[in-house]
Scaffold this motif. Structure first.
Motif, PDB file in Angstrom:
ATOM      1  N   PRO A 169       0.811  -1.228   0.000  1.00 15.36           N
ATOM      2  CA  PRO A 169       0.000   0.000   0.000  1.00 15.36           C
ATOM      3  C   PRO A 169       0.846   1.281   0.000  1.00 15.36           C
ATOM      4  O   PRO A 169       0.531   2.235  -0.714  1.00 15.36           O
ATOM      5  CB  PRO A 169      -0.843  -0.124   1.269  1.00 15.36           C
ATOM      6  N   ALA A 170       1.922   1.303   0.765  1.00 12.72           N
ATOM      7  CA  ALA A 170       2.797   2.478   0.793  1.00 12.72           C
ATOM      8  C   ALA A 170       3.509   2.649  -0.549  1.00 12.72           C
ATOM      9  O   ALA A 170       3.683   3.772  -1.041  1.00 12.72           O
ATOM     10  CB  ALA A 170       3.809   2.362   1.930  1.00 12.72           C
ATOM     11  N   GLU A 199       1.816   6.634  -7.094  1.00 12.81           N
ATOM     12  CA  GLU A 199       0.845   7.675  -7.466  1.00 12.81           C
ATOM     13  C   GLU A 199       1.459   9.070  -7.376  1.00 12.81           C
ATOM     14  O   GLU A 199       1.212   9.915  -8.240  1.00 12.81           O
ATOM     15  CB  GLU A 199      -0.409   7.583  -6.594  1.00 12.81           C
ATOM     16  N   GLU A 200       2.272   9.312  -6.354  1.00 12.12           N
ATOM     17  CA  GLU A 200       2.951  10.603  -6.219  1.00 12.12           C
ATOM     18  C   GLU A 200       3.843  10.879  -7.421  1.00 12.12           C
ATOM     19  O   GLU A 200       3.890  12.009  -7.923  1.00 12.12           O
ATOM     20  CB  GLU A 200       3.798  10.637  -4.944  1.00 12.12           C
ATOM     21  N   GLN A 201       4.553   9.843  -7.876  1.00 15.22           N
ATOM     22  CA  GLN A 201       5.470  10.031  -9.001  1.00 15.22           C
ATOM     23  C   GLN A 201       4.704  10.241 -10.314  1.00 15.22           C
ATOM     24  O   GLN A 201       5.115  11.036 -11.161  1.00 15.22           O
ATOM     25  CB  GLN A 201       6.442   8.853  -9.120  1.00 15.22           C
ATOM     26  N   VAL A 211      14.429   6.426  -6.344  1.00 18.32           N
ATOM     27  CA  VAL A 211      14.248   5.004  -6.026  1.00 18.32           C
ATOM     28  C   VAL A 211      14.640   4.695  -4.586  1.00 18.32           C
ATOM     29  O   VAL A 211      14.059   3.809  -3.967  1.00 18.32           O
ATOM     30  CB  VAL A 211      14.962   4.066  -7.027  1.00 18.32           C
ATOM     31  N   ALA A 212      15.574   5.457  -4.037  1.00 16.96           N
ATOM     32  CA  ALA A 212      15.956   5.247  -2.633  1.00 16.96           C
ATOM     33  C   ALA A 212      14.813   5.587  -1.688  1.00 16.96           C
ATOM     34  O   ALA A 212      14.786   5.098  -0.555  1.00 16.96           O
ATOM     35  CB  ALA A 212      17.196   6.078  -2.304  1.00 16.96           C
ATOM     36  N   SER A 213      13.859   6.403  -2.163  1.00 15.42           N
ATOM     37  CA  SER A 213      12.729   6.789  -1.317  1.00 15.42           C
ATOM     38  C   SER A 213      11.526   5.851  -1.449  1.00 15.42           C
ATOM     39  O   SER A 213      10.539   6.005  -0.718  1.00 15.42           O
ATOM     40  CB  SER A 213      12.288   8.218  -1.658  1.00 15.42           C
ATOM     41  N   ASP A 214      11.601   4.886  -2.351  1.00 16.88           N
ATOM     42  CA  ASP A 214      10.503   3.929  -2.516  1.00 16.88           C
ATOM     43  C   ASP A 214      10.328   3.136  -1.218  1.00 16.88           C
ATOM     44  O   ASP A 214      11.298   2.600  -0.684  1.00 16.88           O
ATOM     45  CB  ASP A 214      10.829   2.985  -3.677  1.00 16.88           C
ATOM     46  N   PRO A 215       9.103   3.055  -0.707  1.00 14.44           N
ATOM     47  CA  PRO A 215       8.876   2.255   0.510  1.00 14.44           C
ATOM     48  C   PRO A 215       9.353   0.803   0.394  1.00 14.44           C
ATOM     49  O   PRO A 215       9.730   0.205   1.407  1.00 14.44           O
ATOM     50  CB  PRO A 215       7.362   2.330   0.700  1.00 14.44           C
ATOM     51  N   PHE A 216       9.372   0.259  -0.805  1.00 12.03           N
ATOM     52  CA  PHE A 216       9.920  -1.086  -0.987  1.00 12.03           C
ATOM     53  C   PHE A 216      11.409  -1.114  -0.632  1.00 12.03           C
ATOM     54  O   PHE A 216      11.893  -2.073  -0.035  1.00 12.03           O
ATOM     55  CB  PHE A 216       9.750  -1.552  -2.433  1.00 12.03           C
ATOM     56  N   VAL A 217      12.151  -0.080  -1.017  1.00 10.24           N
ATOM     57  CA  VAL A 217      13.579  -0.003  -0.698  1.00 10.24           C
ATOM     58  C   VAL A 217      13.764   0.299   0.781  1.00 10.24           C
ATOM     59  O   VAL A 217      14.547  -0.362   1.466  1.00 10.24           O
ATOM     60  CB  VAL A 217      14.282   1.064  -1.575  1.00 10.24           C
ATOM     61  N   VAL A 218      13.031   1.283   1.273  1.00  7.63           N
ATOM     62  CA  VAL A 218      13.111   1.653   2.690  1.00  7.63           C
ATOM     63  C   VAL A 218      12.770   0.450   3.575  1.00  7.63           C
ATOM     64  O   VAL A 218      13.412   0.215   4.602  1.00  7.63           O
ATOM     65  CB  VAL A 218      12.189   2.853   2.996  1.00  7.63           C
ATOM     66  N   GLY A 219      11.783  -0.342   3.142  1.00 13.96           N
ATOM     67  CA  GLY A 219      11.366  -1.519   3.888  1.00 13.96           C
ATOM     68  C   GLY A 219      12.246  -2.738   3.676  1.00 13.96           C
ATOM     69  O   GLY A 219      12.029  -3.789   4.279  1.00 13.96           O
ATOM     70  N   GLY A 220      13.235  -2.610   2.791  1.00 16.58           N
ATOM     71  CA  GLY A 220      14.185  -3.699   2.568  1.00 16.58           C
ATOM     72  C   GLY A 220      13.623  -4.894   1.832  1.00 16.58           C
ATOM     73  O   GLY A 220      14.105  -6.011   2.019  1.00 16.58           O
TER      74      GLY A 220
END
Length: 98
Positions: free
Chosen positions: A20-21, A27-29, A63-72
């Protein structure tokens, strides 16, 4: 133009927990005009995003700000290319060599 290839680095249940995040971030992008298309790979081991931006550094930061990346739960492969030919709907994104 950039092809962003996502590869999941965690089980799908962990990916789905962050989905969901990630969708909100997508959507923001799109709202900013940075993303042209996106979707899951088949089989579902990641995804692909077609993006436009002024430079690679901006895409790397994005891409570093994508929640998928942040969430590992995923890693990105960023491929830059010069879109010298496009469908008519993407004419404003055509680029020239040189």
């Amino acid at each position: 133009m950039f092809v962003l290839e996502l590869t999941y680095t965690a089980p799908l249940d962990a990916v789905d927990a962050v989905l969901p995040a990630h969708v909100a971030w997508l959507e923001e992008q799109y709202d900013k005009g940075l993303f042209l298309a996106s979707g899951r790979k088949n089989p579902r081991d990641g995804g692909v995003i077609l993006a436009v931006a002024g430079d690679r550094a901006h895409i790397e930061e994005l891409v570093a700000s994508d929640p998928f990346v942040v969430g590992g739960v995923c890693a990105y492969r960023v491929t830059e290319f010069i879109a010298t030919k496009t469908a008519p709907e993407l004419a404003r994104h055509r680029q020239t060599l040189g």
